[in-house]
Structure formats: C-alpha cells, structure tokens
Design an enzyme around this catalytic site. Structure first.
Site, PDB file in Angstrom:
ATOM      1  N   GLU A 168      72.570  36.805 123.814  1.00 49.49           N
ATOM      2  CA  GLU A 168      73.397  37.796 124.516  1.00 49.49           C
ATOM      3  C   GLU A 168      72.583  39.062 124.774  1.00 49.49           C
ATOM      4  O   GLU A 168      71.776  39.475 123.932  1.00 49.49           O
ATOM      5  CB  GLU A 168      74.637  38.121 123.672  1.00 49.49           C
ATOM      6  CG  GLU A 168      75.556  39.161 124.264  1.00 49.49           C
ATOM      7  CD  GLU A 168      76.804  39.383 123.426  1.00 49.49           C
ATOM      8  OE1 GLU A 168      77.450  40.419 123.615  1.00 49.49           O
ATOM      9  OE2 GLU A 168      77.128  38.543 122.557  1.00 49.49           O
TER      10      GLU A 168
ATOM     11  N   GLU B 297      76.815  48.496 126.914  1.00 47.64           N
ATOM     12  CA  GLU B 297      78.143  48.839 126.404  1.00 47.64           C
ATOM     13  C   GLU B 297      78.304  50.359 126.422  1.00 47.64           C
ATOM     14  O   GLU B 297      77.602  51.067 125.693  1.00 47.64           O
ATOM     15  CB  GLU B 297      78.323  48.299 124.983  1.00 47.64           C
ATOM     16  CG  GLU B 297      78.191  46.771 124.915  1.00 47.64           C
ATOM     17  CD  GLU B 297      78.131  46.251 123.485  1.00 47.64           C
ATOM     18  OE1 GLU B 297      78.977  45.412 123.141  1.00 47.64           O
ATOM     19  OE2 GLU B 297      77.244  46.681 122.729  1.00 47.64           O
TER      20      GLU B 297
END
Length: 396
Positions: free
Chosen positions: A79, A83
């Site tokens: 991943e 964010e």
C-alpha cells in the site's frame, strides 16, 4: 501516526487479525463516509490529482494504492498512501508505505506540515511510483522521496486506486472526533495516470478522469466499514457534480450532497491561486550519491568527515527566488562546517554549533537563492564532526 492497518474492498468479513481489524459489511453506524476504488489495478506510474480536502478533527481525506487481499492472514501487504489530516485546520498530511506479512505490518510514516490550509483551496498532489523510487509532491514541490530499499523493492504487485473520506477512532493520530462538524466534504477535480516506461525512465501516455460523470467502467463505490472507522462507507455519499467528485461524511439519514462544489481557482497541474509554495523536506538518508564513508543510522547521516559529500538528485524547485534552507543537525564540536552545493557550485556555507551532543539536534538555517527547475543539491563537509537528520527548503 497510524499504528493500525485498515481494510479491503471485499464485501464480507474476515476474522480479526493481529494488529488490524478486517472489513465487514456496513453496520448501521451513526455516521456515513465515502470511498471509490478502481476496477482495474495499476503498478508503476505517475498519479496526479487535484483536491480540496475536508477540515475537522478526527477526519481523513485520502488517495492511496492498495493490493487487494493484503488484509488476509499470511498475505504480504502492499500500500502507498497520501492521507490529509482534517485536524489543525488541515495543515498536515501523511505519506506512507505499508508492507509485510507479519501483523502489525512495517510502515514508513512521514508527517508533513504545510504553511497553509489544504482545505481552503484545491492543491495538486502527485505520487510517483517506479522500480527505483517512490516520491510525493504537493503543488509541484517534492516533499518526500524514498530511493530503493524494502519500501520500494517489496512493492511488486499491481494495486487498485482509492479515494476516501472517513472518521477514525484513533485520537492520538487524527485528533478527537467531534460530530458537530458534520457534514464535511472532499472535492476532487481530476485524477491523471501516466504509466512508467522503463526503456526511457519516464512516464508515458495514460488516462485522465475529469469527473464530468461517474465512470462506472473505471470506479466502484464502497459499501462496507472496518473497526477503526466511526462511519460506514455509503454509496449515496459519492456524488459527481459540476465536473467534481464529491466525497461526503455525514450523519446517518443525511447522506448525499446538494450544494455547489467550490470552483478550482488554480490551473491544472499547478498550485492553487491562493496557496503559497509548499516547503520541500529532504530526509538526509535519502541521498542518491555519496563521496566518502558516511554512516546512515536511525534515519540520520553521521560520521561525516571533511571532504565527504552526499547528493540528492531530481530536487524540483517550484519557483525562482530566495529560499530559507533549514538543517536539523547535531554535533559535540564547535568546528563543523558544510556547504550547500548545486551541480558542483557552492551556494552557501553554514557552521554547525555545538548542540550539546551527538544525539541532541538543533535546527540551523541560511537563505539561498535558487532557480526554478529540477536540479541536484549536495551537502559538502568543509570540516567534519556533525550529524544531519533532514533538510527543508521554504520560499520566502
């Protein structure tokens, strides 16, 4: 910082595993969030998107790539994250790579503070993922780069692309949740993908989605939740309007979006008209070339002797002008000194004070005039005896 892993795009529950909570169907939680995920998977390439994010403690606006099935026991997790925190007036965001078979997984979280709110206007985010490096950019300025190592070489699988807006129950990471802020929204003007071309070490021709409609051939809408999420993902909270993807975070029974998306005042691929240039932070250990036998330990470069140097390639200076260049350094001497060098030419020399010990760090700075464009910057030790943690360039 996020010490719990997240979820997957399947519609049924897996058992709770060590270190993270698996996905489960929507559970009638009192709040509703939004996520879209691509039907196709992608690998190396350049991912550019222009977003205006949500403000509010406890809230996250994100883009990330995710290898489906990573959440399953015994599966190697892959991943890459962008964010943006809603807390602190949305002035901070996190870059991250998550890998590993063990739970909890291995992460390389970096938190970056901007000199303006990412929720006040649209900003351009770029993720470059190649076999040799991963780099994050905001408004044309490289903020973080990882050259080689496990966080690059371990990413071997195609991943799907995801945008989401959600509320986390991890106050020490995202801030305390306050439902009185609802509703809040994440606005996405476009996403553009260019595949990596190994033969030319460049990015080729891909596709762009301007969200003039919701492309059901490209995207799905999520309808699940996970333990760390205070909300369910609800397809009704994914809306496309006026050429903008809107992700909503609302109370139950108040899903959807009926307003008018804010107009993007900037130009495609550049910074918003009201936002100042972002700072560029270079982690000292991420150098591309080195002369000498410096030591990298604990995310710092040390044991630097006179005449040794380390160079950072492909530093993208967004605007010509004067920059405040800061260095996080430590030394037990009073004689250490180094020069910031560009392509063999010294730009400015700075002395390192005795900071109180080799493990006691202090920030020092000087002002340097830089021309816009991609260039190589290096640290050259005129006299040795210092450690360096990071370098930060901010236009003044």
């Amino acid at each position: 910082m996020f010490k719990l892993n997240r979820y997957t795009g399947v519609l049924f529950a897996f058992a709770t595993l060590i270190g993270f909570t698996a996905t489960s169907p929507a559970a009638a939680k009192p709040y509703k969030a939004a996520e879209i995920y691509s039907k196709q998977t992608y690998k190396y390439g350049r991912y550019e998107m222009r977003m205006r994010v949500a403000k509010g403690s406890g809230v996250l606006s994100t883009f990330f790539t995710y290898k489906n099935g990573s959440e399953q026991a015994g599966t190697f997790w892959e991943e890459i994250d962008i964010e943006i925190f809603g807390k602190n007036n949305a002035t901070q965001w996190q870059s991250n790579v998550i890998i590993g078979t063990n739970r909890p997984t291995t992460k390389t979280e970096g938190v970056h503070t901007m000199p303006f709110s990412l929720g006040d206007g649209y900003n351009t985010y770029v993720l470059e993922w190649t076999p040799n490096y991963i780099a994050w950019f905001v408004n044309g300025a490289q903020v973080r780069r990882i050259n080689g190592g496990q966080f690059v070489t371990s990413l071997t699988s195609p991943q799907d692309l995801r945008f989401n807006l959600w509320a986390a129950n991890i106050a020490e990471w995202v801030g305390a949740w306050n439902p009185n802020i609802l509703p809040v929204y994440q606005f996405v003007n476009y996403i553009e993908y260019k595949p990596y071309v190994a033969a030319t070490n460049s990015f080729g021709t891909g596709w762009r989605d301007d969200f003039n409609s919701f492309d059901t051939n490209r995207w799905n809408k999520a309808n699940w939740t996970f333990g760390e999420n205070l909300a369910d993902f609800d397809p009704n909270n994914v809306v496309v309007k006026n050429g903008t993807l809107v992700l909503a975070l609302t109370r139950e029974g108040q899903t959807g979006y009926t307003g008018t998306p804010p107009v993007d005042g900037g130009t495609g691929g550049g910074s918003s008209s009201s936002a100042p240039a972002a700072s560029i932070t270079i982690q000292a250990e991420s150098f591309n070339e080195v002369g000498g036998s410096v030591t990298v330990s604990g995310g710092t470069v040390g044991y630097i002797d006179a005449g040794e140097w380390f160079k950072y390639n492909n530093v993208n200076i967004p605007q010509t002008g004067t920059y405040k260049v800061e260095y996080r350094v430590a030394s037990a001497l009073t004689t250490a000194q180094f020069t910031l060098d560009r392509n063999g030419v010294g730009l400015g020399t700075i002395s390192v004070p005795n900071t109180g010990g080799w493990g006691t760090y202090q920030t020092i700075s000087h002002n340097i005039y830089l021309n816009a464009g991609v260039q190589s910057l290096a640290i050259y030790a005129n006299s040795g005896g210092f450690n360096i943690d990071w370098i930060k360039l901010t236009k003044i």
